[in-house]
Scaffold this motif. Structure first.
Motif, PDB file in Angstrom:
ATOM      1  N   UNK A 262       0.875  -1.170   0.000  1.00 36.57           N
ATOM      2  CA  UNK A 262       0.000   0.000   0.000  1.00 36.57           C
ATOM      3  C   UNK A 262       0.916   1.225   0.000  1.00 36.57           C
TER       4      UNK A 262
ATOM      5  N   UNK B 130       1.158   5.669   0.118  1.00 36.65           N
ATOM      6  CA  UNK B 130       0.452   6.834   0.648  1.00 36.65           C
ATOM      7  C   UNK B 130       1.247   8.102   0.327  1.00 36.65           C
TER       8      UNK B 130
ATOM      9  N   UNK C 207      -3.395  13.205   5.002  1.00 36.60           N
ATOM     10  CA  UNK C 207      -3.347  12.172   3.973  1.00 36.60           C
ATOM     11  C   UNK C 207      -3.959  12.724   2.698  1.00 36.60           C
TER      12      UNK C 207
ATOM     13  N   UNK D  47      -4.003   7.518  -1.326  1.00 38.18           N
ATOM     14  CA  UNK D  47      -3.445   6.215  -1.037  1.00 38.18           C
ATOM     15  C   UNK D  47      -3.789   5.274  -2.179  1.00 38.18           C
TER      16      UNK D  47
ATOM     17  N   UNK E 257      -3.827   0.949  -3.222  1.00 34.29           N
ATOM     18  CA  UNK E 257      -3.693  -0.448  -2.815  1.00 34.29           C
ATOM     19  C   UNK E 257      -3.219  -1.321  -3.977  1.00 34.29           C
TER      20      UNK E 257
ATOM     21  N   UNK F 136       0.385  -4.788   2.629  1.00 35.01           N
ATOM     22  CA  UNK F 136      -1.076  -4.830   2.487  1.00 35.01           C
ATOM     23  C   UNK F 136      -1.707  -5.648   3.596  1.00 35.01           C
ATOM     24  N   UNK F 137      -2.711  -5.061   4.248  1.00 38.58           N
ATOM     25  CA  UNK F 137      -3.389  -5.742   5.331  1.00 38.58           C
ATOM     26  C   UNK F 137      -2.704  -5.610   6.677  1.00 38.58           C
ATOM     27  N   UNK F 138      -1.540  -4.965   6.697  1.00 38.75           N
ATOM     28  CA  UNK F 138      -0.836  -4.763   7.957  1.00 38.75           C
ATOM     29  C   UNK F 138      -0.955  -3.321   8.396  1.00 38.75           C
ATOM     30  N   UNK F 139      -0.623  -3.079   9.657  1.00 35.02           N
ATOM     31  CA  UNK F 139      -1.010  -1.795  10.243  1.00 35.02           C
ATOM     32  C   UNK F 139       0.083  -0.739  10.229  1.00 35.02           C
ATOM     33  N   UNK F 140       1.324  -1.084  10.082  1.00 30.43           N
ATOM     34  CA  UNK F 140       2.409  -0.122  10.264  1.00 30.43           C
ATOM     35  C   UNK F 140       2.823   0.508   8.940  1.00 30.43           C
ATOM     36  N   UNK F 141       2.954   1.838   8.950  1.00 33.10           N
ATOM     37  CA  UNK F 141       3.438   2.555   7.771  1.00 33.10           C
ATOM     38  C   UNK F 141       4.880   2.979   7.988  1.00 33.10           C
ATOM     39  N   UNK F 142       5.639   2.950   6.896  1.00 36.08           N
ATOM     40  CA  UNK F 142       7.048   3.318   6.922  1.00 36.08           C
ATOM     41  C   UNK F 142       7.229   4.499   5.970  1.00 36.08           C
ATOM     42  N   UNK F 143       7.888   5.529   6.474  1.00 35.92           N
ATOM     43  CA  UNK F 143       7.937   6.796   5.757  1.00 35.92           C
ATOM     44  C   UNK F 143       9.265   7.022   5.045  1.00 35.92           C
TER      45      UNK F 143
END
Lengths: 112, 115
Positions: A32, A34, A46, A49, A51, A96-103
């Protein structure tokens, strides 16, 4: 390991000029993706985004658009920049389907 | 709709003192909670996250946070801060289950550590 790149790091553009910011992710598939904007002294907003390839969701109406031509490439564009487009633009990814975003490291845009 | 409120825009503190950065959220469903840190002119780095289980979560750089469901809070704490902790801190919430993984961020708290 996964890495995320953004370029350019800084950009100064005149009002009315076009914009293209690029974000690429390495070391993962089907992420995913963003785009966020951080205006001076404000939190993160935001913008878009995605997918999957060609699948873009816009969170707020604005002067910007996004595209995802390849699985790990996310582009933020504008045909004519406004003064209010100035800010710090951050790209992020998540599994995808996981909660943590990496910037990513961000792009600082100044519209004059 | 979900929202996140960070109650303090700026928190000045002396080096080696304890600090607490406050975060409250509103959501009608179960949530995941996060704290991110942003050093000047850089992207965001994950400090810690609460997904489930123990309500006390330990993160990097000596930070910890406690999830309080009844008070809908997720306050960030550190017992002794360093000059290098000076940064912007963001609380965020994500609803679940969600294929989009969208995060809602608070407005941020600037932690200013003074010598």
């Amino acid at each position: 390991s996964q890495t995320i790149h953004q370029w350019p790091a800084t950009l100064v553009q005149p009002v009315g000029s076009p914009l293209s910011l690029e974000c690429t992710v390495e070391g993962t598939s089907n992420p995913n993706l963003y785009w966020y904007r951080q205006a001076a002294g404000r939190g993160l907003q935001l913008l878009f985004y995605s997918v999957g390839i060609g699948q873009i969701s816009s969170e707020v109406p604005q002067n910007l658009s996004a595209s995802r031509p390849q699985d790990r490439q996310f582009i933020l564009s504008s045909k004519k920049l406004l003064l209010s487009d100035s800010g710090f633009y951050l790209c992020a990814w998540s599994v995808r389907g996981r909660e943590t975003q990496y910037f990513g490291p961000g792009t600082r845009l100044l519209v004059l | 709709a979900q929202s996140v409120t960070q109650l303090d825009s700026q928190v000045p503190v002396f080096e080696e003192a304890p600090v607490e950065l406050r975060c409250n959220y509103s959501s009608s469903v179960s949530v995941y909670l996060f704290w991110y840190v942003q050093y000047p002119n850089q992207g965001l780095q994950l400090l810690l996250k609460y997904l489930s289980g123990s309500t006390l979560v330990k993160g990097i750089n000596g930070f910890e946070a406690e999830f309080n469901k009844s008070q809908t809070s997720f306050h960030l704490r550190k017992p002794s801060v360093h000059i290098s902790d000076t940064a912007e801190y963001f609380c965020a919430v994500s609803d679940l289950p969600s294929n989009t993984g969208k995060l809602i961020f608070g407005q941020g708290t600037t932690l200013q550590v003074k010598p």
